[in-house]
Design a protein around this motif. Structure first.
Motif: not given
Length: 405
Positions: A239-252, A302-309, A311-317
């Motif tokens: 749901h990370i793509v849909s989550f970003c769409v909801d926050l207004g950041y877009g699918p890319s 977190f909902e900010g762009l930089v924190p989400l990037y 946390v996404s990396l931390v989750f993967g690691l």
């Protein structure tokens, strides 16, 4: 040839390279639907839970395919299995591109998931037969093909999605599967000699005396633990793509976060493979489960762009090494001749967890209007996973564990 000349040999490492190359393409069917989910939702005018149905169907097919194709590998070898599965995947991509309803698309995605499964559990089981001392890192590299596929292809295909739509993405993937997987599968026709298989089974029987439970009980416990951990794992991944769409950041942006998450997962898998070669599969599993739980908590504030990037990396690691470690536990205690079906069963359980979690998170989102409760649901399942793995570790530590030779 002696076992020492076959296992962990130069040919084993060359075979691992080919296996990774196949996995990079064969696994793409698992990730394509995540990237196109917002486009599918918009075209069909459906809610988030219904838009998650093709993913859920893909994962159910992926789960069944891991078990059934794993059994086929035990009987006929990996090459025949790859040819059949790749053909099914390509056909499914083509039919999906022509779908006119969400139900039809979901049904086709079941078969797409079934074919895609050959790039995960069956390949892992096959390569595990060619290694003994470095089995952990070999399994980790083979399993990394799944994450590398998810990290590379969504970004590479984003231009096709933006300019030509999600149906064109599926047409491209149909052609890619046929052009790459079929020729490369012919490079894996050689099968591990029976003498090396027999030697591995002798080692497994030696370790069986120190197994924490009887094999059947251990297999079902691993399956339950796999479901729990992957319900939790699926929330950010699906749901990370849909989550970003909801926050207004877009699918890319969401695709980039998914790619970052999966690249972190590749690093995690390699590190976990090295850890498993020294500490064993059960300890590696528990470490990964604990780190994944902490990373899920980090998404909540977190909902900010930089924190989400970040946390996404931390989750993967944190979580990347979990699923391959299940395969290692199976190989530590189960007969080598049954590697395909045994590994396939546990992989099937983990994937069913991903399917359940992917749908459940969408359902919770529709009820609550946000993903906060979906993250909390994942954390609860993660705690149950940690409880099961802690029980396994206590039983393992309570017995003297022979080391593989």
């Amino acid at each position: 040839m002696k076992r020492e000349q076959i296992l962990d040999s130069r040919y084993s490492w060359l075979r691992l390279g080919v296996t990774l190359g196949i996995a990079l393409v064969a696994n793409v069917g698992m990730w394509a639907v995540i990237v196109v989910m917002p486009a599918i939702q918009a075209e069909f005018g459906i809610d988030r839970a219904d838009a998650s149905l093709p993913y859920t169907a893909t994962m159910i097919g992926f789960a069944v395919g891991n078990f059934m194709i794993g059994r086929a590998v035990d009987r006929w070898g990996i090459t025949i299995s790859l040819v059949g599965a790749a053909t099914l995947s390509a056909l499914s991509f083509g039919l999906a591109a022509m779908s006119q309803t969400i139900l039809t698309l979901s049904l086709i995605h079941f078969f797409l998931g079934f074919g895609t499964a050959v790039g995960f559990g069956p390949l892992i089981a096959d390569i595990s037969l060619w290694f003994q001392k470095r089995r952990g890192i070999a399994v980790a590299v083979a399993a990394s093909g799944n994450y590398l596929s998810g990290a590379i292809w969504p970004i590479m295909l984003s231009g096709v999605l933006n300019n030509h739509g999600w149906r064109a993405v599926f047409v491209v993937l149909a052609a890619l599967t046929l052009v790459v997987v079929l020729p490369m599968s012919l490079l894996l026709q050689r099968r591990v000699p029976l003498g090396a298989v027999a030697a591995q089974e002798t080692d497994a029987m030696t370790r069986l005396g120190s197994a924490p439970f009887r094999p059947a009980v251990l297999q079902w416990l691993l399956g339950l633990a796999g479901i729990c951990c992957c319900v939790a794992m699926s929330m950010p991944q699906v749901h990370i793509v849909s989550f970003c769409v909801d926050l207004g950041y877009g699918p890319s942006v969401g695709a980039e976060m998914l790619a970052l998450m999966l690249m972190g997962g590749v690093v995690s898998r390699i590190i976990s493979g090295l850890v498993a070669d020294n500490l064993g599969g059960v300890v590696t599993l528990l470490i990964g489960a604990a780190l994944q739980c902490l990373a899920l908590f980090a998404f909540l504030p977190f909902e900010g762009l930089v924190p989400l990037y970040t946390v996404s990396l931390v989750f993967g690691l944190s979580q990347g090494g979990i699923v391959p470690a299940y395969a290692l536990v199976v190989r530590e205690y189960m007969p080598a001749r049954e590697a395909g079906s045994r590994v396939g069963f546990v992989m099937m359980a983990t994937i069913l967890g991903m399917a359940l979690g992917g749908w459940m998170s969408g359902w919770i989102y529709d009820l609550s209007g946000s993903y906060e409760w979906a993250f909390l649901n994942g954390i609860a399942w993660n705690f149950l996973n940690i409880a099961i793995l802690s029980t396994l570790l206590i039983r393992v530590r309570g017995r003297r564990l022979p080391q593989p030779v």
